[in-house]
Design an enzyme around this catalytic site. Structure first.
Site, PDB file in Angstrom:
ATOM      1  CE  LYS A  99      63.814 -28.646  58.491  1.00 14.02           C
ATOM      2  NZ  LYS A  99      62.900 -29.758  58.174  1.00 14.02           N
ATOM      3  CE1 TYR A 147      58.568 -27.489  61.060  1.00 11.09           C
ATOM      4  CE2 TYR A 147      59.776 -27.654  63.118  1.00 11.09           C
ATOM      5  CZ  TYR A 147      59.749 -27.675  61.740  1.00 11.09           C
ATOM      6  OH  TYR A 147      60.914 -27.870  61.040  1.00 11.09           O
ATOM      7  NE  ARG A 175      58.789 -24.268  49.748  1.00 14.72           N
ATOM      8  CZ  ARG A 175      58.411 -25.150  50.657  1.00 14.72           C
ATOM      9  NH1 ARG A 175      58.870 -25.067  51.900  1.00 14.72           N
ATOM     10  NH2 ARG A 175      57.581 -26.119  50.368  1.00 14.72           N
ATOM     11  CB  THR A 180      59.205 -32.405  51.614  1.00 11.68           C
ATOM     12  OG1 THR A 180      58.540 -31.185  51.293  1.00 11.68           O
ATOM     13  CG2 THR A 180      59.112 -32.689  53.100  1.00 11.68           C
ATOM     14  NE  ARG A 183      64.485 -29.851  52.396  1.00 11.74           N
ATOM     15  CZ  ARG A 183      63.245 -29.396  52.534  1.00 11.74           C
ATOM     16  NH1 ARG A 183      62.366 -29.546  51.564  1.00 11.74           N
ATOM     17  NH2 ARG A 183      62.883 -28.785  53.650  1.00 11.74           N
ATOM     18  CG  HIS A 202      61.574 -24.045  57.907  1.00  4.78           C
ATOM     19  ND1 HIS A 202      60.345 -24.611  57.704  1.00  4.78           N
ATOM     20  CD2 HIS A 202      61.378 -22.703  57.946  1.00  4.78           C
ATOM     21  CE1 HIS A 202      59.431 -23.643  57.637  1.00  4.78           C
ATOM     22  NE2 HIS A 202      60.034 -22.487  57.782  1.00  4.78           N
TER      23      HIS A 202
HETATM   24  P1  ADP Z   1      58.966 -28.539  53.601  1.00  7.39           P
HETATM   25  O1  ADP Z   1      59.997 -28.471  54.696  1.00  7.39           O
HETATM   26  O2  ADP Z   1      59.545 -29.105  52.336  1.00  7.39           O
HETATM   27  O3  ADP Z   1      58.226 -27.245  53.400  1.00  7.39           O
HETATM   28  P2  ADP Z   1      56.545 -29.577  54.900  1.00  7.39           P
HETATM   29  O4  ADP Z   1      56.186 -28.206  55.336  1.00  7.39           O
HETATM   30  O5  ADP Z   1      55.521 -30.327  54.112  1.00  7.39           O
HETATM   31  O6  ADP Z   1      57.898 -29.627  54.049  1.00  7.39           O
HETATM   32  O7  ADP Z   1      56.906 -30.447  56.183  1.00  7.39           O
HETATM   33  C1  ADP Z   1      57.717 -29.917  57.212  1.00  7.39           C
HETATM   34  C2  ADP Z   1      58.784 -30.927  57.602  1.00  7.39           C
HETATM   35  O8  ADP Z   1      58.159 -32.097  58.127  1.00  7.39           O
HETATM   36  C3  ADP Z   1      59.622 -31.442  56.450  1.00  7.39           C
HETATM   37  O9  ADP Z   1      60.695 -30.588  56.122  1.00  7.39           O
HETATM   38  C4  ADP Z   1      60.066 -32.793  56.950  1.00  7.39           C
HETATM   39  O10 ADP Z   1      61.223 -32.690  57.770  1.00  7.39           O
HETATM   40  C5  ADP Z   1      58.905 -33.252  57.794  1.00  7.39           C
HETATM   41  N1  ADP Z   1      57.989 -34.197  57.107  1.00  7.39           N
HETATM   42  C6  ADP Z   1      56.977 -33.882  56.294  1.00  7.39           C
HETATM   43  N2  ADP Z   1      56.322 -34.998  55.899  1.00  7.39           N
HETATM   44  C7  ADP Z   1      56.939 -36.049  56.496  1.00  7.39           C
HETATM   45  C8  ADP Z   1      56.742 -37.474  56.495  1.00  7.39           C
HETATM   46  N3  ADP Z   1      55.768 -38.058  55.815  1.00  7.39           N
HETATM   47  N4  ADP Z   1      57.593 -38.219  57.211  1.00  7.39           N
HETATM   48  C9  ADP Z   1      58.576 -37.658  57.921  1.00  7.39           C
HETATM   49  N5  ADP Z   1      58.820 -36.357  57.973  1.00  7.39           N
HETATM   50  C10 ADP Z   1      58.016 -35.537  57.269  1.00  7.39           C
END
Ligand code: ADP
Length: 188
Positions: free
Chosen positions: A10, A50, A115, A121, A132, A156
């Site tokens: 990102k 997204y 992953r 996350t 991370r 991501h």
């Molecule tokens: P991941 O990237 O670990 O698969 P998710 O798909 O659940 O996570 O969420 C997508 C992205 O949204 C995350 O990588 C993160 O940057 C952001 N995100 C998710 N939940 C939150 C939150 N509560 N506050 C801020 N950013 C968030």
């Protein structure tokens, strides 16, 4: 068994000069890079990436609620879709803050393994050794939400084989993906 998964470095990872270190983590375990490019997404493209779906919103809502409750804090939201929409909007803004590296990695169980290497996350909760944790541990939901933005967690990675297929076809044309043999393929 052989799967393909989409990984994005990102804008925070690109701006912090971490592209090489991040790619090394994947190369080190023998994953094959079958596609890669630098790309700056526009709003329409960011929205396609997204995509807001109910299950994703529930998952994001629950992860954030659990983190708040662990600290004894009340989680103010009660509508997962409303919360998901907010995070989606912040995600779209963040993705457009600069160029990203998009890559397709191929290997056995690559969706699951990538992953695992990427980590939780919320970098604050990520286990040391994951990308991370090692490069962004100070970042948390609290820090991010107080600034009305998403957690800057560098990467991501597709969360299922099905989503990987959708995301790969969004980011790459068929002729941008290459088939070749790595030395690892003689071992695994
Ligand atoms: P991941 O990237 O670990 O698969 P998710 O798909 O659940 O996570 O969420 C997508 C992205 O949204 C995350 O990588 C993160 O940057 C952001 N995100 C998710 N939940 C939150 C939150 N509560 N506050 C801020 N950013 C968030």
């Amino acid at each position: 068994m052989t799967e393909r998964t989409l990984v994005l470095v990102k804008p925070d990872g690109v701006k912090r000069g971490l592209i090489g270190k991040i790619i090394s983590r994947f190369e080190d375990i023998g994953l094959k890079i079958v596609g890669m490019k630098l790309i700056w997404a526009d709003e329409k493209f960011a929205e396609k990436h997204y995509e807001l779906d109910d299950e994703w919103a529930k998952n994001v809502f629950n992860k954030t609620k659990t983190a708040a409750e662990k600290e004894g804090k009340k989680f103010e939201y009660d509508d997962h879709l409303k919360f998901g929409k907010q995070i989606q909007k912040w995600n779209m803004n963040f993705l457009r803050e600069g160029p990203v590296i998009a890559m397709v990695l191929e290997g056995a169980h690559s969706v699951e393994i990538v992953r695992k290497i990427v980590g939780h996350t919320e970098p604050r909760q990520a286990i040391p050794g994951t990308i991370r944790a090692d490069f962004a541990s100070l970042e948390s939901y609290n820090v991010a939400n107080s600034k009305e933005r998403v957690v800057r967690n560098l990467i991501h990675a597709s969360d299922s084989v099905e989503n990987a297929e959708r995301e790969i076809s969004l980011w790459f044309k068929k002729n941008e993906l290459f088939d070749y043999k790595t030395v690892h393929q003689d071992h695994f």
